[in-house]
Scaffold this active site. Structure first.
Site, short mmCIF file in Angstrom:
data_model
loop_
_atom_site.label_atom_id
_atom_site.label_comp_id
_atom_site.label_asym_id
_atom_site.label_seq_id
_atom_site.Cartn_x
_atom_site.Cartn_y
_atom_site.Cartn_z
N GLU A 185 8.24 8.79 -5.45
CA GLU A 185 9.80 7.31 -6.18
C GLU A 185 10.55 7.33 -5.20
O GLU A 185 11.32 8.17 -4.66
CB GLU A 185 10.20 7.70 -6.59
N THR A 187 11.22 6.26 -2.30
CA THR A 187 10.77 6.78 -0.85
C THR A 187 10.13 5.69 -0.11
O THR A 187 10.18 5.37 1.34
CB THR A 187 9.30 7.98 -1.16
N ASP A 188 9.57 4.61 -1.16
CA ASP A 188 9.24 3.39 -0.17
C ASP A 188 9.91 3.21 1.00
O ASP A 188 9.48 2.25 2.27
CB ASP A 188 8.90 2.72 -0.60
N LEU A 245 6.20 -0.86 -14.57
CA LEU A 245 4.69 -0.43 -14.02
C LEU A 245 4.62 -2.03 -13.76
O LEU A 245 3.65 -2.78 -13.26
CB LEU A 245 3.76 -1.01 -15.71
N SER A 246 5.80 -3.20 -12.95
CA SER A 246 5.16 -3.37 -12.13
C SER A 246 5.06 -4.97 -12.19
O SER A 246 4.54 -5.78 -11.90
CB SER A 246 5.33 -3.87 -11.08
N GLU A 277 10.89 -10.83 -4.20
CA GLU A 277 11.80 -10.02 -4.76
C GLU A 277 13.40 -10.00 -4.14
O GLU A 277 14.53 -10.16 -4.67
CB GLU A 277 11.38 -8.85 -5.28
N ASP A 331 5.20 -1.81 -4.95
CA ASP A 331 5.53 -2.77 -6.20
C ASP A 331 3.79 -2.91 -5.52
O ASP A 331 2.53 -3.24 -6.20
CB ASP A 331 5.55 -2.94 -7.43
C1 GLA Z 1 10.46 0.06 -7.83
C2 GLA Z 1 10.43 -0.50 -6.76
C3 GLA Z 1 9.44 0.05 -5.51
C4 GLA Z 1 10.13 1.56 -5.65
C5 GLA Z 1 10.52 2.38 -7.25
C6 GLA Z 1 11.06 3.65 -7.20
O1 GLA Z 1 9.17 0.18 -8.65
O2 GLA Z 1 10.51 -2.09 -6.67
O3 GLA Z 1 9.95 -0.66 -4.38
O4 GLA Z 1 11.33 1.59 -4.99
O5 GLA Z 1 10.97 1.80 -7.69
O6 GLA Z 1 9.61 4.35 -5.91
#
Ligand code: GLA
Length: 389
Positions: free
Chosen positions: A32, A34-35, A122-123, A157, A169
């Protein structure tokens, strides 16, 4: 609401035949925040999906309808800009990306809706972006590959939703594979699939009911704090281009200059990257249960060092911990609300859900909503048969 309802609404409103697309939300086993630090993530697409009906209309406007919000929005494609309809911005941001890539987007109609809960981590927004990006790519024969579409969703985004999110995501929504989690190296964008043993373990989500407001500065603030950390470390270790490259001893050595808050943000990221690699090694060794302690450690880091958890999420993790058949639990996604993800032995899932519901209601006088996830494939055209159902 089923895809047949979306298709029917499209025909009723616009009177022509749409292309039907499904776009899944995602879970993240571990990795989490980390991206956007060039690190590693281990997500999967799940059976919570947004459905799209999209078709060219021969004109020069985009006519958009949000089934679940019972709202619509129309804009000339020459004038695409952020609107005051929050839901429309995810779509408009994608259109703007196609335009920025030199595509003359012609008039089109779109109805969308689905069952990815909003604000639950959940994106749903990535699913909306990726679904339309996929549909336009098909209809316009623009030939962008899935990674290019994911990057366009991410840019949407950034520019239209004003969240400086990483790529996880959108990547997961587009690259999911049934029954597999996928390790993504967010620097090289190389990825690898690992089977998840769904016959032995379930990933159960518990919704804290707290709606996160990612855009409300805290997410973007974490990104800035990480960048500050990199700037300090780089002065001493020029090879550190992002936190992906940093080590704990380096951060210890520069602790005073980093300052307490930035130091803790950076420490969390470096440790979380290590945990993703350990989790991947565990999956490779067929030892799913070994991922559990890493999940608890991830949660502790998100709570104490990265400080993106909240009371309800912390309590959900503690409620899960002593229950039979539970191997790990942690908050999932950006934080400040949304769901916990729980690794539970198949035979214990029903008792787990019942115990969690009872404990949550006792503690917060509120019904707990849980989701049993199934890992599905990434964005695709929806089977015609489904639309007739
Ligand atoms: C959100 C962002 C992702 C990621 C997460 C945390 O979902 O959209 O890119 O950074 O938070 O891991």
């Amino acid at each position: 609401m089923p895809i047949s309802a979306i298709a029917a609404e499209f025909r009723l409103r616009f009177g022509h035949e749409p292309l039907l697309v499904r776009a899944p939300g995602r879970i993240n086993l571990i990795g989490e925040h980390t991206d956007y630090n060039d690190g590693f993530v281990l997500p999967a697409a799940i059976n919570k999906e947004i459905f799209f009906a999209v078709g060219l209309n021969g004109g020069d406007t985009a006519r958009l309808a949000a089934f679940d919000q019972a709202d619509s929005y129309e804009v000339a494609l020459a004038d695409v800009a952020p609107s005051d309809h929050a839901w429309a911005n995810y779509l408009l941001g994608v259109v703007a990306q196609f335009q920025a890539h030199g595509v003359a987007v012609p008039g089109f109609d779109c109805v969308f809706g689905g069952n990815v809960p909003i604000g639950a981590g959940l994106s749903s927004s990535a699913a909306v972006e990726c679904g339309l990006a996929f549909a336009l790519n098909e209809l316009l024969h623009t030939g962008f590959d899935r990674m290019a579409l994911a990057k366009m969703g991410q840019q949407a985004e950034h520019t239209y939703a004003k969240v400086m999110s990483g790529i996880m995501d959108q990547f997961a929504s587009l690259h999911g594979r049934p029954g597999h989690v996928v390790l993504l190296d967010c620097r090289s964008l190389e990825y690898e699939y690992f089977p998840f043993k769904a016959d032995e373990y379930h990933l159960v989500l518990c919704n804290s009911g707290v709606k996160h407001a990612l855009a409300s500065t805290e997410y973007n603030k974490r990104r800035q704090e990480c960048a500050q950390g990199v700037a300090v470390l780089q002065r001493h270790y020029p090879e550190v281009k992002s936190l992906r490259d940093a080590t704990l001893p380096q951060m210890e050595a520069q602790r005073a200059e980093l300052g307490d808050v930035v130091y803790r943000r950076c420490r969390y990221v470096v440790q979380e990257n290590q945990r993703v690699q350990e989790a991947t090694a565990a999956l490779q060794a067929n030892d799913t249960e070994a991922v559990g302690p890493l999940m608890y450690a991830s949660h502790a880091g998100l709570r104490d060092d990265y400080q993106v958890s909240c009371l309800e999420l912390d309590e959900l993790v503690e409620m899960a911990r002593p229950l039979p058949g539970v191997f790990g639990a942690r908050m999932m996604g950006g934080g400040f609300g949304g769901c916990t993800i729980n690794l539970v032995a198949v035979g214990h899932v029903d008792a787990f859900v019942a115990a969690m519901e009872a404990a949550f209601e006792r503690r917060f006088q509120q019904k707990l909503v849980t989701y049993h996830t199934t890992i599905v494939g990434g964005v695709s055209e929806a089977p015609r048969a489904a639309a007739q159902a």
